[in-house]
Scaffold this active site. Structure first.
Site, PDB file in Angstrom:
ATOM      1  N   GLU A   1      -7.457   8.356   5.952  1.00 58.51           N
ATOM      2  CA  GLU A   1      -7.754   9.054   7.208  1.00 58.51           C
ATOM      3  C   GLU A   1      -8.239  10.490   7.015  1.00 58.51           C
ATOM      4  OE1 GLU A   1      -4.591   8.708  10.052  1.00 58.51           O
ATOM      5  OE2 GLU A   1      -4.640   6.528  10.034  1.00 58.51           O
TER       6      GLU A   1
ATOM      7  N   TYR B   1      -4.327   2.064  15.883  1.00 56.99           N
ATOM      8  CA  TYR B   1      -3.124   2.106  16.722  1.00 56.99           C
ATOM      9  C   TYR B   1      -3.443   1.932  18.198  1.00 56.99           C
ATOM     10  CZ  TYR B   1      -0.725   3.424  12.504  1.00 56.99           C
ATOM     11  OH  TYR B   1      -0.215   3.402  11.227  1.00 56.99           O
TER      12      TYR B   1
ATOM     13  N   GLU C   1      -3.524  -0.125   8.177  1.00 57.01           N
ATOM     14  CA  GLU C   1      -2.364   0.300   8.970  1.00 57.01           C
ATOM     15  C   GLU C   1      -2.492  -0.235  10.387  1.00 57.01           C
ATOM     16  OE1 GLU C   1      -1.444   4.499   9.207  1.00 57.01           O
ATOM     17  OE2 GLU C   1      -1.795   4.778   7.066  1.00 57.01           O
TER      18      GLU C   1
ATOM     19  N   HIS D   1      -2.928  10.895   0.562  1.00 56.48           N
ATOM     20  CA  HIS D   1      -2.416  10.698   1.919  1.00 56.48           C
ATOM     21  C   HIS D   1      -1.833  12.047   2.356  1.00 56.48           C
ATOM     22  CE1 HIS D   1      -1.009   7.358   4.840  1.00 56.48           C
ATOM     23  NE2 HIS D   1      -0.728   8.510   5.422  1.00 56.48           N
TER      24      HIS D   1
ATOM     25  N   ARG E   1       0.857  -1.190   0.000  1.00 57.74           N
ATOM     26  CA  ARG E   1       0.000   0.000   0.000  1.00 57.74           C
ATOM     27  C   ARG E   1       0.894   1.241   0.000  1.00 57.74           C
ATOM     28  NH1 ARG E   1      -2.175   3.185   4.598  1.00 57.74           N
ATOM     29  NH2 ARG E   1      -4.077   4.209   3.890  1.00 57.74           N
TER      30      ARG E   1
ATOM     31  N   ASN F   1      -7.501   1.765   9.853  1.00 58.19           N
ATOM     32  CA  ASN F   1      -6.197   2.001  10.482  1.00 58.19           C
ATOM     33  C   ASN F   1      -6.399   2.033  11.982  1.00 58.19           C
ATOM     34  OD1 ASN F   1      -5.284   2.323   7.886  1.00 58.19           O
ATOM     35  ND2 ASN F   1      -4.754   4.489   8.092  1.00 58.19           N
TER      36      ASN F   1
END
Ligand code: FCB
Length: 472
Positions: A176, A307, A377, A131, A87, A305
């Site tokens: 995002e 985290y 991600e 991005h 990606r 994504n």
């Protein structure tokens, strides 16, 4: 729908479904460098990073990991990892230096060479069109708060699809949009660094519109077999307690963090509670007839994504928000307190909490039945160093990745349709406002020499891919 053993016996390997996509992810401004080369125009991140005080250490993406010149070596690294997918993002200002007009051939040529090298190595290219590197000239005309930016994005999407559609079969419109809208236009900690909460809400809407118009432009150029997707950083938001005020705080963050994108894109509507929460800032009259229908173009999958989770409670009167000011949460200021989630932390000071990923996937399974998911991600920054033996030992990153993959496996076993997982990131890179100090790569980059050294986690990930899952 894929299935895996829902109750693997203790000590058994956790295998992922056949065809599961194993990838790595990067983004143009974070790795490419060559900022002034081959006709590339300036983006908002060039301007922002060159503005004193905006990025730690005054770092910029001028050279980054010099991927523009080391692309072949980097594809070679991935080939040795055995990834099925890569990606990457296309830099809009390489393709349209001013954000409008015909495509710049030299800019497209770089991506054509990259894609050809990937295909040659048997790696599927997954191209993200945006991005965060908006051509500066479009920001000068108002940026994402302006409708015209969404229209320009659709033209750009069509140009890239026309040029690469014969060889790229998997496309993502935006990465995002929450960060683009709210870190960029409300908190001002990302480019373009504006602190205008009402404009940030307009930006979010025009990003949704850009996504939908972009999907249409892609589909108009691409063969029917091509996949089109969107990547969101959905917030795994948890109320501190089950009390109504804390649950309401979580609802507010869910509205302006998640449903502001999920509702238009999957249901063609604005979240009614968000409109109420933000009434003092905007009447949303910039949403025109047809916009929400445009945002709701069918997608082949949703990129997630993840985290770390977000823990919130109601803010008492006069209580500090315990969060950075200005706020990236229009409509929630003064109402919500952000609390540190317990547990170990990464170098970003982000809590390590793999359950948050499971919760998110379980929610999406319920709320978006029939929409395949891909983790686009997931990863962690640690203070990695090349040791005297020339190796980079990063056991914490291996533990982080392993535990998050266990969550993904558990979610699949419980019925979530997760088709793939991309580690952020292939390479250490320019971590936005943190500059080069935060290393997310599974491959170490010495930014003085540009030498690449695969970390222990790279070898570990190669084993995971080779085995199709996690060894006991
Ligand atoms: C995400 C971004 C990505 C990277 C990681 C750490 O928000 O999409 O570019 O910076 O965070």
């Amino acid at each position: 729908m894929t299935t895996v053993d829902a109750s693997p016996s203790a000590g058994a390997a956790l295998l992922f479904p056949p065809g599961f996509r194993w990838g790595t992810a990067t983004a143009a401004y974070q790795i490419e460098g060559a900022a002034g080369l081959d006709g590339r125009g300036p983006s908002i991140w060039d301007t922002f990073s060159h503005t004193p005080g905006k990025v730690l250490g005054g770092d910029t993406g001028d050279t980054a990991a010099d991927h523009y010149h080391r692309m072949a070596e980097d594809v070679g690294l991935m080939s040795r990892l055995g990834v099925s997918d890569y990606r990457f993002s296309v830099a809009w200002p390489r393709v349209q230096p001013t954000g409008r007009g015909p495509a710049a051939q030299r800019g497209l040529d770089f991506y054509r060479r990259l894609v050809d090298a990937l295909l040659e190595a048997g790696i599927r290219p997954v191209a993200t069109l945006y991005h965060w590197d908006l051509p500066q000239e479009l920001e000068d005309r108002g940026g994402w708060p302006e409708r015209g930016t969404a229209e320009r994005f659709a033209e750009y999407a069509g140009l890239v699809a026309q040029a690469l559609g014969d060889r790229v079969a998997s496309w993502t419109t935006l990465n995002e949009p929450w960060c683009a809208a709210f870190l960029g236009y409300a908190a001002g900690v990302h480019a373009p660094g504006r602190i205008e909460p009402a404009a940030a809400l307009r930006a979010a809407h025009h990003l949704n519109l850009a996504h939908g118009l972009g999907v249409r432009a892609l589909r108009a150029q691409l063969p029917r077999s091509a996949e089109v997707s969107l990547t969101l950083n959905l917030h795994a938001v948890r109320p501190l307690t089950d009390a109504a005020p804390d649950r309401d705080a979580a609802r507010r963050i869910d509205a302006v963090g998640n449903r502001i994108f999920l509702d238009p894109v999957f249901h063609g509507r604005l979240p009614p509670d968000l409109v109420g929460d933000t009434a003092a800032l905007t009447d949303w009259s910039f949403v025109r007839d047809g916009d929400l229908a445009a945002a709701r173009e069918p997608l082949d999958w949703l990129g997630v994504n993840y985290y770390s989770p977000t823990v919130v409670a109601a803010a008492g009167p006069g209580e500090p928000a315990a969060e950075r000011a200005p706020s990236p949460w229009p409509g929630a200021e003064g109402r919500v307190r952000f609390l540190p989630a317990p547990g170990p932390r990464t170098e970003m000071d982000w809590p390590v909490d793999p359950d948050g990923l499971y919760e998110l996937l379980a929610r999406l399974r319920e709320e978006l039945p029939g929409v395949p998911l891909v983790i686009t991600e997931n990863g962690a920054a640690y203070a990695d160093r090349v040791g005297p033996d020339g190796e980079v030992a990063d056991p914490q990153r291996i533990a982080y990745l392993r535990r998050h993959l266990e969550s993904v496996h558990r979610a699949i076993a419980d019925g979530a349709d997760v088709r793939g997982y991309f580690v952020w990131s292939l390479l250490d890179n320019f971590e936005w406002a943190y500059g080069y100090g935060k290393r997310f790569g599974i491959v170490h980059v010495d930014f003085a020499t540009q030498r690449r050294t695969p970390k222990d986690s790279a070898r570990w990930y190669a084993d995971v891919i080779a085995q199709g899952g996690l060894a006991p």
